[in-house]
Enzyme design. Structure first.
Site, PDB file in Angstrom:
ATOM      1  N   HIS A  79       0.836  -1.213   0.000  1.00  0.00           N
ATOM      2  CA  HIS A  79       0.000   0.000   0.000  1.00  0.00           C
ATOM      3  C   HIS A  79       0.865   1.255   0.000  1.00  0.00           C
ATOM      4  CE1 HIS A  79      -3.554   2.404   1.674  1.00  0.00           C
ATOM      5  NE2 HIS A  79      -2.524   3.198   1.908  1.00  0.00           N
ATOM      6  N   GLU A  80       1.843   1.297   0.883  1.00  0.00           N
ATOM      7  CA  GLU A  80       2.643   2.508   1.021  1.00  0.00           C
ATOM      8  C   GLU A  80       3.666   2.665  -0.110  1.00  0.00           C
ATOM      9  OE1 GLU A  80       1.760   4.692   3.021  1.00  0.00           O
ATOM     10  OE2 GLU A  80       0.608   3.619   4.526  1.00  0.00           O
ATOM     11  N   HIS A 123       0.860   4.212  -2.976  1.00  0.00           N
ATOM     12  CA  HIS A 123       1.069   5.664  -3.011  1.00  0.00           C
ATOM     13  C   HIS A 123       2.281   6.051  -3.853  1.00  0.00           C
ATOM     14  CE1 HIS A 123      -2.148   6.347  -0.293  1.00  0.00           C
ATOM     15  NE2 HIS A 123      -1.552   5.851   0.777  1.00  0.00           N
ATOM     16  N   GLU A 141      -6.505   6.556  -1.177  1.00  0.00           N
ATOM     17  CA  GLU A 141      -6.370   5.403  -0.287  1.00  0.00           C
ATOM     18  C   GLU A 141      -6.954   4.158  -0.944  1.00  0.00           C
ATOM     19  OE1 GLU A 141      -4.551   5.342   2.264  1.00  0.00           O
ATOM     20  OE2 GLU A 141      -4.215   7.509   2.343  1.00  0.00           O
TER      21      GLU A 141
END
Length: 777
Positions: free
Chosen positions: A488-489, A493, A546
């Site tokens: 996710h990070e 992103h 997100e």
């Protein structure tokens, strides 16, 4: 059965005004405490709420004396800045904070407990007060940091007042304590519809805007800010009328006030001054949170004396300049040095960072963290980083929609020493400045000691899963979430390109050759000049991003190489995949807690994103995900969600692949209209269709578990060394950590907070209509 009847009765009681409840209580005083707990139960914190201490003893012990001093002064800077969140949250938060600080500074919880007994409070009521106080400290305000709903003390107002009046703080300064009580007590208990949640205009409370601002004002202000190349991150907006014309003050957070020598190199005419814009008057001024920003800068300067290298020194110099003069450009420059500071033992970041709680999605809430690297876990993340360039082409969009060059970031696992702000996340990808992330880089951090306690799960508290899934979930939730956070990070992103035409007219993509994979046509929309992702997509930007990052995590966790990086092979790897996907669909159902049906709005970006993903996977059909309403063993409404693990790699992967590509294409091309239509469509919560989500929302509310709170240590200098002061994981421990956090200058800090609060008090429309509070309960 009695518990179930009480829960079912909530729907009936919610339709009563609080004045009506008061009348009922006067008629039957013996039932007062029971009826009090029946009023809007989602707006108070339960006495048995989970509270855990963040363990960083070993990590801090291994630091050198110089590193400990560096961490200490960074922590002090973060804690002082974190107090600004009180002023960013609600008109009453700062006054409530000061009231609590004065009570507990004079008498710690154990001593005040004796006063509570003498004042007629039951043990349950005093515990409810301690939990409320702990909640206000943990959230830095009286609205939940995760969900943005208000919480009130779960004891009658008259009983809390009796406690205050008999306290030592009141005996020593009765007029001051009474004035403090009068300034916040009505709003402290108010559950007027608008005050139940954060929001703009009629949708809720916000102090990022004056009370007379609406969405149109926010949109106009953003256009003005864009025209002046001025970031909204460290601003608030105040509106007033002058000679029949709307006038706006854009106030920058800074230690210096207007009128002082506050020229900042390179900022030219884009800063302070008076401007005419679209027949309105805009004034840009400095000085928001001035006393707090001064404290932040002073401690950054002290930390600089113990920095490990030149990058850290330059970083702190620029941060200090940013908080002194209100310069986002200086903060961006500091962030550039921060990115260059590879693999520090003590990691930190500070500033107006995340825009989740700005109803418009552009203004940052203050946060600051200080943490120590967990070397063993960081090795795994380093392997993920080194594999990033191999994994990025696996994402389901054409290479033209990916960055021209992936800038290998730091990705470390950290044990948190200090996290000041409204809440503590599990992982972070920063900085949030699009231009830096696109062309210069970023860092990722996973907060290991937060993950260790935040996601520990007890079987009897696991909702909406069958018994077999519960056992698998408990065993693999931690490992699967570690994988999801990493993906996710770093690759969520950290991926994707924004198509931009700069001020000189130059494109960062081949306009004539790049086609939209969804339509097959040439690109017709892009970001122009000073437009950013936040400014273009505004109110949906946080949740949309997100959702994109969560989808990347789901998609890439199917990759065997990724799983092997985290040490998962064979059947274990498949269990990690299954629980990761199962956790996501369950989280999508749990997300309904954070939807407000009255205003048809979402209050939490991540949970909205997970609900959207649930909708996408339900829509995929073929039995991939099933969601059924049922009746629990207690006779109350329940639900069961299941996931067919045999279809994750086929039906599931295909659904996420198609949706993720749409998300990225719409983001890359600045297609706001298309992005809103897609995202708001999946975000809709209704009672129609194949699932009655409005009814399911009530079930989720009835069975929700309160989010855990964390107790953090303090540091203090003793001679040439730094002492770590730790506290027990309880409401009492959390309270003591805050009363000791500002022990050296408590009265000064409290006076400044009240001064800052009083300065803007006329700006908030905070009058509470009579008959809608719990004053007489």
């Amino acid at each position: 059965m009695f518990r179930c009847n009480v829960i079912q009765g909530l729907r009936i009681w919610k339709s009563y005004t609080f004045s009506a409840v008061s009348v009922a209580l006067k008629r039957k005083p013996q039932a007062s405490r029971l009826l009090f707990t029946m009023v809007d139960s989602q707006y108070y914190l339960p006495n048995d709420i989970g509270i855990s201490a963040l363990d960083c003893t070993e990590a801090f012990r291994l630091l050198s004396p110089r590193e400990q001093l560096y961490a200490h002064y960074l922590s002090r800077s973060a804690w002082y800045g974190g107090l600004a969140v009180l002023l960013q949250t609600s008109p009453e938060s700062a006054s409530i904070f000061v009231l609590l600080q004065r009570l507990f500074r004079k008498q710690p919880p154990a001593q005040l407990g004796n006063v509570a007994t003498a004042a007629g409070l039951s043990p349950e009521e005093y515990q409810a007060f301690l939990v409320y106080a702990a909640g206000l400290y943990a959230n830095m305000g009286n609205y939940k940091s995760f969900g943005d709903t208000k919480f009130i003390p779960n004891l009658p107002k008259e009983n809390l007042k009796a406690l205050v009046w008999q306290s030592q703080a009141f005996q020593d300064s009765p007029s001051e304590m009474e004035a403090l009580w009068d300034s916040c007590s009505t709003l402290l208990y108010s559950l007027e519809d608008k005050q139940k949640q954060l929001g703009l205009g009629d949708k809720g409370i916000t102090t990022y805007f004056s009370g007379n601002c609406c969405l149109e004002d926010a949109e106009l202000a953003q256009k003005f800010l864009d025209s002046k190349n001025l970031s909204a991150y460290n601003t608030r907006l105040f509106k007033k009328k002058s000679e029949g014309k709307s006038c706006y003050e854009v106030r920058l957070a800074s230690a210096v006030q207007e009128g002082e020598n506050c020229a900042v190199d390179g900022e030219g005419e884009t800063r302070c001054g008076r401007y005419n814009f679209e027949d309105r008057v805009f004034t840009v001024s400095r000085g928001d949170y001035d006393h707090l920003m001064k404290k932040v800068s002073e401690n950054l300067e002290k930390a600089k004396d113990h920095a490990a290298n030149e990058n850290q020194k330059r970083m702190l110099e620029e941060y200090s300049r940013s908080f002194t003069f209100g310069s986002v450009e200086a903060h961006k420059e500091g962030s550039r040095f921060w990115i260059k500071d590879k693999g520090p033992i003590v990691e930190s970041y500070i500033g107006f960072i995340e825009s989740y709680r700005d109803p418009f999605g552009s203004r940052g809430e203050f946060e600051g963290f200080v943490a120590v690297v967990n070397k063993a876990m960081s090795e795994r993340f380093a392997k993920l980083v080194s594999s990033a360039e191999v994994l990025l082409p696996e994402l389901p969009w054409p290479k033209d929609f990916e960055k021209d060059r992936f800038l290998l970031p730091d990705f470390t696992s950290l044990d948190v020493l200090t996290f000041a702000g409204s809440g503590i996340p599990a992982g972070i990808n920063i900085p949030n400045y699009d231009d830096i992330r696109q062309s210069e880089g970023f860092k990722n951090v996973s907060l290991g000691n937060v993950l260790a306690v935040a996601y520990a799960t007890q079987k009897d508290k696991l909702t909406f899963l069958d018994e077999e899934d519960k056992d698998v979930y408990i065993k693999w939730k931690g490992p699967s979430f570690e994988v999801q956070v990493g993906l996710h990070e770093l690759l969520g992103h950290g991926s994707g390109k924004l198509f931009v035409q700069d001020e000189k007219g130059t494109f960062n993509f081949e306009q004539d050759n790049v086609c939209n994979p969804e339509t097959g046509e040439k690109i017709t929309t892009w970001y122009k000049g000073n437009e950013t992702w936040d400014s273009k997509f505004s109110t949906i930007s946080c949740s949309y991003e997100e959702c994109r990052a969560e989808c990347v995590g789901l998609y890439l966790c199917l990759n065997k190489h990724v799983l092997s990086i985290f040490g998962h092979e064979g059947e274990d790897a498949e269990e990690v995949v299954y629980v990761n996907w199962l956790n996501m669909v369950r989280a999508g159902l749990l997300g309904l807690e954070f939807y407000t049906s009255e205003s048809k709005s979402w209050r939490q970006a991540h949970m909205q994103a997970r609900f959207v993903i649930l909708r996408v996977l339900l829509e995929a059909g073929e039995g991939l995900v099933t969601l059924k309403e049922s009746t629990g063993k207690d006779g109350c409404p329940d639900a069961l969600i299941t996931l067919d693990r045999s279809k994750i790699h086929t039906v599931g992967k295909g659904a996420i692949e198609r949706f993720l590509c749409k998300l990225q294409v719409l983001k890359s091309t600045a297609d706001v209209e298309g992005g809103r239509a897609l995202y708001e469509g999946y975000s809709a919560v209704s009672d129609g269709g194949s699932h009655n989500f409005l009814c399911l929302r009530e079930t989720v509310l009835q069975r929700k578990e309160a989010r855990k709170m964390f107790v953090q240590a303090n540091t203090r200098v003793k001679g040439d060394s730094v002492e770590l002061v730790e506290y027990e994981g309880s409401a009492t421990g959390l309270i003591c950590s805050f009363t000791e956090r500002f022990a050296d200058d408590a009265e000064e800090v409290e006076a400044h907070l009240l001064e800052l609060n009083k300065r803007d008090a006329p700006c908030w429309n905070s009058k509470v209509p009579s008959g809608r509070t719990l004053e007489s309960v």
